[in-house]
Design a protein around this motif. Structure first.
Motif, short mmCIF file in Angstrom:
data_model
loop_
_atom_site.label_atom_id
_atom_site.label_comp_id
_atom_site.label_asym_id
_atom_site.label_seq_id
_atom_site.Cartn_x
_atom_site.Cartn_y
_atom_site.Cartn_z
N SER A 16 14.31 -2.72 11.93
CA SER A 16 15.97 -2.18 11.22
C SER A 16 16.69 -2.24 12.79
CB SER A 16 15.42 -1.14 11.59
OG SER A 16 15.06 -0.59 9.99
N TYR A 82 16.41 6.37 11.20
CA TYR A 82 16.44 6.21 10.04
C TYR A 82 15.64 5.20 9.51
CZ TYR A 82 18.85 4.01 6.06
OH TYR A 82 19.03 3.58 4.44
N LYS A 86 12.51 5.80 6.85
CA LYS A 86 12.25 4.90 5.39
C LYS A 86 11.67 4.32 4.73
CE LYS A 86 15.78 1.71 3.51
NZ LYS A 86 17.68 1.16 3.20
N THR A 89 7.98 5.69 5.02
CA THR A 89 7.52 6.92 4.32
C THR A 89 7.64 6.30 2.97
OG1 THR A 89 8.75 8.48 5.06
CG2 THR A 89 8.93 8.72 2.72
N TYR A 90 8.43 5.11 2.62
CA TYR A 90 8.23 4.25 1.55
C TYR A 90 7.24 3.97 1.25
CZ TYR A 90 9.20 0.31 -2.34
OH TYR A 90 9.03 -0.28 -3.02
N ALA A 120 12.41 8.58 -0.04
CA ALA A 120 12.41 7.92 1.09
C ALA A 120 13.58 7.36 1.97
CB ALA A 120 11.75 6.81 1.46
N GLY A 121 15.03 6.95 1.12
CA GLY A 121 16.25 7.03 2.03
C GLY A 121 17.02 7.89 2.25
N SER A 124 15.50 10.01 5.18
CA SER A 124 15.44 9.56 6.36
C SER A 124 17.10 9.65 6.62
CB SER A 124 15.23 7.91 6.15
OG SER A 124 15.66 7.09 5.38
N SER A 125 18.12 9.57 5.84
CA SER A 125 19.55 9.47 6.51
C SER A 125 20.04 10.69 6.78
CB SER A 125 20.73 8.67 4.79
OG SER A 125 20.84 8.86 5.35
N SER A 171 23.40 10.96 2.40
CA SER A 171 22.07 10.51 1.24
C SER A 171 21.60 9.80 0.28
CB SER A 171 21.57 12.06 1.54
OG SER A 171 21.64 12.39 3.00
N ALA A 174 22.28 6.32 0.02
CA ALA A 174 20.91 5.83 1.21
C ALA A 174 19.50 5.78 -0.16
CB ALA A 174 20.45 6.64 2.07
N ALA A 178 18.03 2.17 -1.75
CA ALA A 178 17.21 2.10 -1.46
C ALA A 178 16.34 2.30 -2.93
CB ALA A 178 16.58 3.83 -0.72
#
Length: 293
Positions: A16, A82, A86, A89-90, A120-121, A124-125, A171, A174, A178
């Motif tokens: 990232s 993030y 993200k 976790t995904y 996850a998105g 994390s956001s 959020s 994101a 995602a």
């Protein structure tokens, strides 16, 4: 869960950051295009730029090339948090839930992938939102100070709430990105594998398709998010704080009412042109990092 579960987190964060450095000037033009033309915000009524290229050229000429990278450090800090959370976790959730299915996770399962990606998105956001606020303020040009001074300035003037301004649409955006981007990439990669193999050309094509879908789905929320983050709610004892938008829905409605539906797609071209290269750089880097182990 296995002894390799930490690797998606590390790889996701590193990839990232690399992608952010490579595409940040495009993100700056997107942010400035989204901010302009707000008829109810006196600071940004004027349409200064006609498009992405015009914004890029004018910013470079009037403020210098360095202005295109104004806000890069909060952006890098954001990706370090993030991106790490993200993608880690995904892929961890996807692996854990896949192991519980009858096929042991051998085949792609779109509902599972979409749910894991959205969770996850969004999570994390929300955690990384303060860094996003700093990035937007610096990209617009209102904050020319360094990262720490900008952080202190926002905290003093607007309180802790100022650092989480726009966290709702951020959020939501994101989670939406995602939920589209990651399952589409995985599905395309799996479909193209018989013809292209697990090779860079496959990763390139899959990331481009994923970025197009996520750009179309997320741009309206991105416009709302950027405008909410850029508005001030200054703590001032001399009078009430000025609030242009009361929240996500109000910003959405007022933008359409005052500027038309297409205003929700301001900055779409740089959004897509950034998502494409960003995803290409990210997934190519991520896939190469996976080859180390």
């Amino acid at each position: 869960m296995g002894d390799r579960d930490w690797r998606p987190f590390i790889y996701g964060g590193l990839a990232s950051i690399v992608a952010e450095f490579g595409t940040f000037p495009i993100d700056t033009t997107k942010t400035r295009l989204q901010i302009q033309g707000q008829k109810i915000d006196p600071r940004h009524v004027e349409l200064r730029y006609t498009g992405m290229v015009d914004c890029f050229v004018k910013t470079s000429r009037q403020e210098g090339i360095k202005a295109l990278y104004c806000g890069i450090w909060p952006a890098v800090l954001r990706q370090a948090t993030y991106g790490t959370i993200k993608f880690g976790t995904y892929y961890s959730l996807k692996k854990a839930l896949g192991a519980r299915r009858a096929d042991g996770g051998a085949a792609e399962h779109l509902p599972t992938d979409t749910l894991c990606a959205a969770l996850a998105g969004g999570l994390s956001s929300a955690i990384a939102n303060p860094t996003d606020v700093l990035k937007v303020r610096m990209q617009v040009g209102d904050e020319k100070r360094n990262l720490v001074r900008c952080f202190v300035s926002i905290h003093r003037a607007e309180g802790v709430a100022g650092l989480w301004r726009g966290v709702g649409p951020t959020s939501q955006r994101a989670a939406l990105i995602a939920a589209v981007e990651l399952p589409v990439y995985d599905a395309c990669k799996r479909r193209l594998q018989p013809a292209l193999g697990d090779a860079p050309l496959n990763h390139l094509a899959s990331s481009l398709l994923a970025s197009l879908g996520s750009a179309v789905a997320s741009t309206p929320l991105d416009v709302v998010r950027t405008r909410l983050m850029n508005q001030r709610n200054v703590k001032d004892s001399r009078g009430p704080a000025q609030r242009i938008y009361r929240g996500t829905i109000d910003c959405f409605v007022q933008t359409v009412r005052n500027e038309g539906f297409l205003a929700l797609y301001k900055g779409f071209v740089p959004t897509w042109l950034r998502m494409g290269p960003w995803n290409i750089i990210f997934f190519l880097t991520y896939e190469q990092l996976k080859q180390f182990y």
